[in-house]
Design an enzyme around this catalytic site. Structure first.
Site, PDB file in Angstrom:
ATOM      1  CD  GLU A 191      -2.908  -1.171   2.342  1.00 41.86           C
ATOM      2  OE1 GLU A 191      -4.030  -1.636   2.147  1.00 41.86           O
ATOM      3  OE2 GLU A 191      -2.550  -0.682   3.437  1.00 41.86           O
ATOM      4  CD  GLU A 260      -4.972  -5.877   2.466  1.00 46.68           C
ATOM      5  OE1 GLU A 260      -5.761  -5.056   3.003  1.00 46.68           O
ATOM      6  OE2 GLU A 260      -3.751  -5.946   2.763  1.00 46.68           O
TER       7      GLU A 260
END
Length: 858
Positions: A191, A260
């Site tokens: 991320e 995710e």
């Protein structure tokens, strides 16, 4: 290897050929690759695959749980197990590695392989994950010249060293798919997109370096970067979020991968529990697949437990349940698990069409669409979507009408028969409860932290206030800040005037204020606002007064960059207001520091180090609750094999150990929020569906059975605030009841067989399936109605239409059995209770231990 270019020009085939045949990559040598990709999907052994993955983090459960968790994931239609790799667990000090117990990464990956599943290894090594310090070891903060997650040589050198160590460990055990092992994907960084943008060129240079460094390890499998739009070739950029149907990779020859898909959300102390309706989660996954997505990972599939001091945040709870399909204790959560299992089966029926062509999208109405996959070989699959959040829709597709509930997608593997709808849940709902065990009431002994007897050998004194982690190096949550204040006899508050006010500014996370050995007050930050200010009147006496501030960390932050610059603890100012001289700033006077608690130094939590002297009968202590108190008791392991938990009713805040193993932090802070509203329709956000408002955020704490001996198990609790242990008990988690509600025409996978592609079938009536946990059976039918019942699980009511035989039929078919199935048909219930009305069968059954059920005979 022969592959289709699928209309993307020759770029994708060149890329795949380059990956598989070992053309030089970035100047780092040859790669022999067993897993490749093109724009449609990952290719394993040359075959494009639709893959479902589930996150199970090995240190958040115990090794004896791993096999069962992975098997349940496989049974739920999962193909891949995903895990982060936790740097701070594996390298607690520079160059010293730990791969034992819950840290046994090799054993975990081999367990995945044994189950016949693939693995996705997200090395990071930054993991976020609501994990302490984002997975970084705290010692990294003190490497000279370091700056985290940027183009910084000391950081890159340490990161490369750990990454290569993990890759070499996996290679040495032949665990990559290119070696015949289960690992088909690896991830570098995590991320980073937003952080990289903030850092500009340095961020871009670091990200590019990380990608090249990873590729140079020659794993033979693709690497991914999640939430990083600029991931350089051949690294695949991927999506994280509640929805990813608007995501596209940064190159047309890369597949759509969702690393995710958030199945729920984490919980923080003082907040409610978050729930994501499975109808919405299934809808999100179906939207991603219908657009061309080919890999979905549920974060989390089993959340588990933040044992010890591993929780980050700060203020993240010890439970990391995440409302996942498998709950914290390893039990299946229904209907989430079962509904997703049916979704996976339905999508896998469409796999041939999905991976071989692109969808044709047509409008079926104002807010309705069809995505149709029709291949040259004759395969045809369709997804019919209704995006309306309020109204159901009746659509016409291929000259057949289909009813679509709001915010739902129906899946037609043969472009004719709807075998699944994301909003129509046909599996049971399991009601979980914490039940008493046969463990007798605990007999407690207590040990008081004595503030007056701090060990001078463990303290030091210096001018001014120090940052907490710089002093503790995170070896303890606790740091004492101690100073003294001299008060003259003439102060007005000593003669009936107003007491002075102590003001403390802290950078986090909590502080307990002691004046002359007595608790004067406490203050806490929050996850959103770690910094806080304490203001409170304090009772000083004439002469010298000792002020002791116990600063408490509740997990180090796990999100962001420049970890080296984050502060914790009391950095001031600390000042007294209301003295005759006005304000007295204490910030720069001499302060004495002690890392940790006396009980920690004495190893009171460990069986071999528990001294006999100093402990007293707890009944003498709890008459007047005392802060900073250690409590201990011994207990025998309960019978049975149900998961166990400690019920900490009556306690305040602190930590727990069983046989020297740290259960984690506890805090019975009450949850605030709005728990009155929840709907599966419309865009999901974490505050949309909440529970537990007005109750302790976390009352129950998982005790793994593998940590217990048959007898004489040592339980130690350190209580900060003065809670009373007399109500603490050991409980077991079990299914207490099951509910199911299925309509007459519920979509049924059995109504379609691949051999009869596109042909009509004899309609198979749907069934209600009920199943208790192993060792249980259905002992009673609490509610049954074939007709138009009302309400929800736990509060059903008969509607205007009701078959009088409902209870009798369910009792005859189900009571006394571990599982049962009842066909939904008029003939099964004697007659049609209300002709021309769509009916459903709704049931609530009670589950009890099989030994307590007398055989029921019809």
């Amino acid at each position: 290897m022969l592959m289709q270019s699928m209309g993307t020009g020759d770029t994708a085939p060149r890329l795949i050929l380059w990956l598989c045949l070992g053309v030089l990559i970035l100047g780092v040598g040859f790669v022999q690759c067993g897993v490749t990709y093109d724009r449609k999907a990952l290719l394993i052994n040359g075959q494009r695959r639709i893959l479902f993955s589930g996150s199970i983090h090995y240190p958040r459960s115990t090794p004896d749980m791993w096999e069962g968790l992975i098997q349940k994931a496989k049974d739920g239609g999962v193909d891949v197990i995903e895990t982060y790799v936790f740097w701070n667990l594996h390298e607690p000090s520079p160059g010293k590695y730990d791969f034992d117990g819950r840290n046994d990464l090799v054993r975990f990956v081999k367990t995945i392989h044994k189950a016949g599943l693939y693995a996705h290894l997200r090395i990071g090594p930054y993991v976020c994950a609501e994990w302490n310090f984002g997975g970084f070891p705290v010692w990294l903060k003190y490497v000279p010249g370091i700056s985290f997650r940027t183009d910084n040589e000391p950081f890159k050198r340490a990161m490369q060293g750990f990454t290569e160590r993990i890759v070499e460990l996996m290679k040495s055990e032949n665990l990559y798919e290119s070696q015949g092992g289960p690992i088909i994907l690896s991830q570098i960084e995590n991320e980073y997109g937003r952080q990289g943008q903030l850092l500009g060129a340095e961020g871009h240079n670091y990200m590019t370096w990380a990608a090249k460094m990873a590729i140079a390890t020659e794993t033979g499998v693709p690497w991914v970067m999640c939430k990083e739009d600029n991931a350089p070739d051949p690294v695949i950029n991927t999506c994280n979020g509640f929805y990813c149907d608007s995501f596209a990779p940064n190159k047309p020859y890369k597949p759509l991968i969702w690393t995710e898909a958030w199945s729920g959300w984490f919980t923080e102390f003082g907040g409610p529990m978050h729930h994501r309706p499975v109808q919405d989660l299934a809808f999100a996954v179906a939207r991603f697949i219908q657009k061309g997505g080919s890999f979905v990972n549920y974060y989390m599939y089993h959340g588990g437990t933040n044992f010890g001091r591993t929780a980050g945040g700060p203020f993240v709870t010890t439970s990391y349940d995440y409302d996942a399909p498998i709950d914290e204790y390893g039990l299946i959560r229904e209907p989430k698990y079962g509904h997703l299992k049916e979704l996976h089966r339905a999508i896998k029926m469409c796999e041939k069409a999905l991976v071989s062509t692109d969808p044709v999208v047509t409008s079926l109405g104002n807010k309705q669409q069809a995505h149709v996959y029709s291949s040259e070989s004759g395969d045809c699959s369709a997804f019919l979507a209704n995006y309306d959040t309020e109204s159901a829709a009746r659509v016409l597709f291929n000259n057949v009408h289909y009813n679509l509930p709001p915010w739902s997608i129906s899946i037609l593997p043969d472009c004719r028969n709807a075998v699944f709808n994301t909003a129509k849940v046909g599996v049971q709902t399991s009601q979980m409860e914490m039940l008493p065990t046969n463990t007798p009431n605990f007999q407690w002994q207590s040990y008081l932290e004595d503030l007056s007897s701090l060990d001078d050998s463990s303290t030091f004194t210096t001018q001014g206030l120090l940052e907490q982690i710089n002093v503790t190096r995170d070896t303890s949550d606790y740091l004492w800040y101690m100073t003294s204040v001299d008060i003259g006899e003439t102060e007005s508050f000593l003669h009936g005037g107003e007491l002075p006010t102590l003001i403390i500014q802290s950078t986090g996370h909590a502080v307990h204020i002691f004046v002359n050995g007595q608790l004067s007050g406490s203050a806490f930050g929050t996850r959103q606002n770690r910094r806080f200010t304490y203001r409170g009147k304090i009772n000083l006496r004439s002469g010298t007064n000792k002020i002791a501030l116990l600063s408490v960390a509740v997990g180090l932050p796990n999100v962001g960059g420049h970890f080296e610059s984050w502060n914790t603890g009391i950095l001031g100012p600390v000042a007294l207001h209301g003295l005759s001289q006005g304000k007295r700033d204490l910030s720069w006077q001499k302060w004495t520091y002690q890392v940790g608690l006396k009980g920690e130094a004495m190893n009171l939590a460990y069986p071999t180090n528990t001294p006999s002297n100093g402990w007293m009968d707890a009944s003498l202590v709890v008459q007047k609750p005392q802060p900073l108190t250690w409590h201990k008791t011994y207990f025998d392991a309960p019978e049975g094999n149900e998961p166990l938990a400690l019920d900490l009713e009556g306690m305040g805040k602190g930590q727990i150990w069983v046989n020297g193993e740290s259960i984690g932090r506890y805090w019975t802070a009450f949850a605030t929020g709005d728990c009155d509203h929840c709907s599966y329709t419309g865009t999901y956000k974490p505050n949309k569906c909440l529970s537990g408002c007005g109750q302790p955020t976390q009352r129950y704490y998982h005790v793994p059975r593998s940590w217990l001996k048959p007898s004489q198990n040592l339980l130690v609790i350190f209580e900060e605030l003065g809670g009373n242990p007399s109500a603490v008990s050991l409980v077991k988690r079990s299914v207490s009841g099951v509910c199911a509600e299925v309509s007459e025409y519920h979509p049924n996978i059995k109504n379609w067989q691949i051999e009869s592609y596109g042909k009509g079938q004899t309609f198979r009536r749907p069934k209600v399936h009920l199943k208790c946990s192993p060792g249980q059976a259905i002992s009673a039918i609490k509610f049954a109605s074939f007709g138009t019942p009302l309400g929800k699980c736990g509060s059903y009511q008969q509607g205007e239409c009701h078959a009088a035989t409902s209870y009798a039929i369910l009792e005859r078919k189900c009571v006394g059995k571990a599982r049962c199935a009842v066909t939904i048909s008029n003939s099964n219930f004697g007659k049609d209770p209300c002709p021309n009305v769509l009916k459903r069968l709704t049931v609530e059954a009670v589950c009890s231990p099989e030994t307590s059920i007398t055989s029921w005979k019809p």
